[in-house]
Motif scaffolding. Structure first.
Motif, PDB file in Angstrom:
ATOM      1  N   GLN A 270       0.814  -1.211   0.000  1.00 40.19           N
ATOM      2  CA  GLN A 270       0.000   0.000   0.000  1.00 40.19           C
ATOM      3  C   GLN A 270       0.856   1.275   0.000  1.00 40.19           C
ATOM      4  O   GLN A 270       0.596   2.180  -0.792  1.00 40.19           O
ATOM      5  N   PRO A 271       1.889   1.389   0.837  1.00 43.74           N
ATOM      6  CA  PRO A 271       2.717   2.596   0.753  1.00 43.74           C
ATOM      7  C   PRO A 271       3.409   2.754  -0.604  1.00 43.74           C
ATOM      8  O   PRO A 271       3.533   3.875  -1.116  1.00 43.74           O
ATOM      9  N   ALA A 272       3.840   1.639  -1.198  1.00 40.15           N
ATOM     10  CA  ALA A 272       4.468   1.724  -2.521  1.00 40.15           C
ATOM     11  C   ALA A 272       3.458   2.193  -3.559  1.00 40.15           C
ATOM     12  O   ALA A 272       3.777   2.992  -4.450  1.00 40.15           O
ATOM     13  N   ARG A 273       2.249   1.707  -3.455  1.00 39.21           N
ATOM     14  CA  ARG A 273       1.186   2.104  -4.390  1.00 39.21           C
ATOM     15  C   ARG A 273       0.899   3.591  -4.265  1.00 39.21           C
ATOM     16  O   ARG A 273       0.723   4.292  -5.260  1.00 39.21           O
ATOM     17  N   LEU A 274       0.843   4.084  -3.043  1.00 37.88           N
ATOM     18  CA  LEU A 274       0.522   5.493  -2.830  1.00 37.88           C
ATOM     19  C   LEU A 274       1.647   6.421  -3.280  1.00 37.88           C
ATOM     20  O   LEU A 274       1.424   7.626  -3.440  1.00 37.88           O
ATOM     21  N   ALA A 275       2.852   5.901  -3.490  1.00 32.80           N
ATOM     22  CA  ALA A 275       3.966   6.712  -3.976  1.00 32.80           C
ATOM     23  C   ALA A 275       3.865   6.985  -5.478  1.00 32.80           C
ATOM     24  O   ALA A 275       4.580   7.838  -5.995  1.00 32.80           O
ATOM     25  N   LEU A 276       2.985   6.269  -6.172  1.00 33.35           N
ATOM     26  CA  LEU A 276       2.808   6.434  -7.616  1.00 33.35           C
ATOM     27  C   LEU A 276       1.888   7.615  -7.922  1.00 33.35           C
ATOM     28  O   LEU A 276       1.125   8.057  -7.057  1.00 33.35           O
ATOM     29  N   ASP A 277       1.938   8.098  -9.164  1.00 28.15           N
ATOM     30  CA  ASP A 277       0.954   9.113  -9.569  1.00 28.15           C
ATOM     31  C   ASP A 277      -0.419   8.442  -9.677  1.00 28.15           C
ATOM     32  O   ASP A 277      -0.525   7.220  -9.695  1.00 28.15           O
ATOM     33  N   ASP A 278      -1.457   9.233  -9.777  1.00 22.85           N
ATOM     34  CA  ASP A 278      -2.825   8.706  -9.710  1.00 22.85           C
ATOM     35  C   ASP A 278      -3.119   7.650 -10.768  1.00 22.85           C
ATOM     36  O   ASP A 278      -3.688   6.601 -10.471  1.00 22.85           O
ATOM     37  N   ALA A 279      -2.750   7.911 -12.010  1.00 21.76           N
ATOM     38  CA  ALA A 279      -3.061   6.961 -13.083  1.00 21.76           C
ATOM     39  C   ALA A 279      -2.316   5.644 -12.876  1.00 21.76           C
ATOM     40  O   ALA A 279      -2.899   4.565 -13.011  1.00 21.76           O
ATOM     41  N   ALA A 280      -1.039   5.719 -12.545  1.00 24.25           N
ATOM     42  CA  ALA A 280      -0.250   4.498 -12.311  1.00 24.25           C
ATOM     43  C   ALA A 280      -0.740   3.766 -11.071  1.00 24.25           C
ATOM     44  O   ALA A 280      -0.763   2.527 -11.041  1.00 24.25           O
ATOM     45  N   MET A 281      -1.147   4.508 -10.062  1.00 19.90           N
ATOM     46  CA  MET A 281      -1.649   3.893  -8.830  1.00 19.90           C
ATOM     47  C   MET A 281      -2.894   3.048  -9.125  1.00 19.90           C
ATOM     48  O   MET A 281      -3.000   1.907  -8.684  1.00 19.90           O
ATOM     49  N   ILE A 282      -3.820   3.584  -9.910  1.00 20.09           N
ATOM     50  CA  ILE A 282      -5.044   2.856 -10.238  1.00 20.09           C
ATOM     51  C   ILE A 282      -4.725   1.660 -11.131  1.00 20.09           C
ATOM     52  O   ILE A 282      -5.281   0.574 -10.960  1.00 20.09           O
ATOM     53  N   ARG A 283      -3.820   1.847 -12.106  1.00 19.47           N
ATOM     54  CA  ARG A 283      -3.444   0.724 -12.979  1.00 19.47           C
ATOM     55  C   ARG A 283      -2.789  -0.397 -12.183  1.00 19.47           C
ATOM     56  O   ARG A 283      -3.014  -1.570 -12.458  1.00 19.47           O
ATOM     57  N   GLU A 284      -1.999  -0.061 -11.187  1.00 20.43           N
ATOM     58  CA  GLU A 284      -1.353  -1.074 -10.356  1.00 20.43           C
ATOM     59  C   GLU A 284      -2.361  -1.727  -9.426  1.00 20.43           C
ATOM     60  O   GLU A 284      -2.300  -2.924  -9.157  1.00 20.43           O
ATOM     61  N   TRP A 285      -3.300  -0.955  -8.920  1.00 19.76           N
ATOM     62  CA  TRP A 285      -4.241  -1.444  -7.918  1.00 19.76           C
ATOM     63  C   TRP A 285      -5.128  -2.562  -8.463  1.00 19.76           C
ATOM     64  O   TRP A 285      -5.361  -3.565  -7.776  1.00 19.76           O
ATOM     65  N   ALA A 286      -5.633  -2.425  -9.683  1.00 19.95           N
ATOM     66  CA  ALA A 286      -6.620  -3.379 -10.206  1.00 19.95           C
ATOM     67  C   ALA A 286      -6.105  -4.817 -10.259  1.00 19.95           C
ATOM     68  O   ALA A 286      -6.732  -5.713  -9.680  1.00 19.95           O
ATOM     69  N   PRO A 287      -4.982  -5.123 -10.906  1.00 23.25           N
ATOM     70  CA  PRO A 287      -4.528  -6.522 -10.910  1.00 23.25           C
ATOM     71  C   PRO A 287      -4.054  -6.979  -9.528  1.00 23.25           C
ATOM     72  O   PRO A 287      -4.226  -8.139  -9.163  1.00 23.25           O
ATOM     73  N   SER A 288      -3.497  -6.057  -8.771  1.00 26.24           N
ATOM     74  CA  SER A 288      -3.046  -6.406  -7.427  1.00 26.24           C
ATOM     75  C   SER A 288      -4.220  -6.793  -6.542  1.00 26.24           C
ATOM     76  O   SER A 288      -4.139  -7.739  -5.750  1.00 26.24           O
TER      77      SER A 288
END
Length: 142
Positions: free
Chosen positions: A26-44
């Motif tokens: 979760q902290p690594a995800r929140l370090a991303l920009d919004d678009a990358a964060m959402i793209r990473e979140w879905a498969p994860s």
């Protein structure tokens, strides 16, 4: 009692996976920009749901097997604690998942970061259920 030991092992794996999610992923995800964060979140999210759901079922089955062999109510309590992750996920976390999945197919909306942050806070509930289950199983085995 092998089934009791397996219940403790599976519950520990569940708690460990939930701990990894809240302290590392979760902290690594929140370090991303919004678009990358959402793209990473879905498969994860899909993979994490499958992992935690499978571990919850394995834990509960092993705990119920231990309960059927020894009739110690603590096995049943530990099993129910980890199984509580299913309704918790369905009623508390899935509504946010649906909002985030909708955002992942389009462009992220302005509050996507807030939703992901709140989603991460709700994941602490899964960790609490896993730790409680481990504690009950360890108490039963002691």
């Amino acid at each position: 009692m092998l089934s009791g030991l397996l219940a403790l092992i599976f519950a520990s794996a569940f708690a460990g996976a939930a701990l990894y999610l809240v302290l590392v992923e979760q902290p690594a995800r929140l370090a991303l920009d919004d678009a990358a964060m959402i793209r990473e979140w879905a498969p994860s999210d899909r993979r994490g749901f499958a992992l935690l759901g499978g571990l919850a079922v394995a834990t509960a089955l092993a705990g119920l097997a231990a309960f059927s062999h020894g009739s110690d109510i603590r096995w049943l309590i530990g099993s129910l604690l980890v199984l509580a992750s299913w309704p918790y996920t369905y009623f508390v976390i899935v509504p946010l998942n649906n909002r985030l999945l909708a955002a992942s197919t389009t462009r992220p909306d302005a509050d996507a970061r807030e939703i992901v942050t709140f989603w991460g806070q709700l994941e602490w509930g899964l960790l609490a259920l896993g730790v409680a289950s481990v504690a009950v199983f360890a108490w039963t085995l002691s």
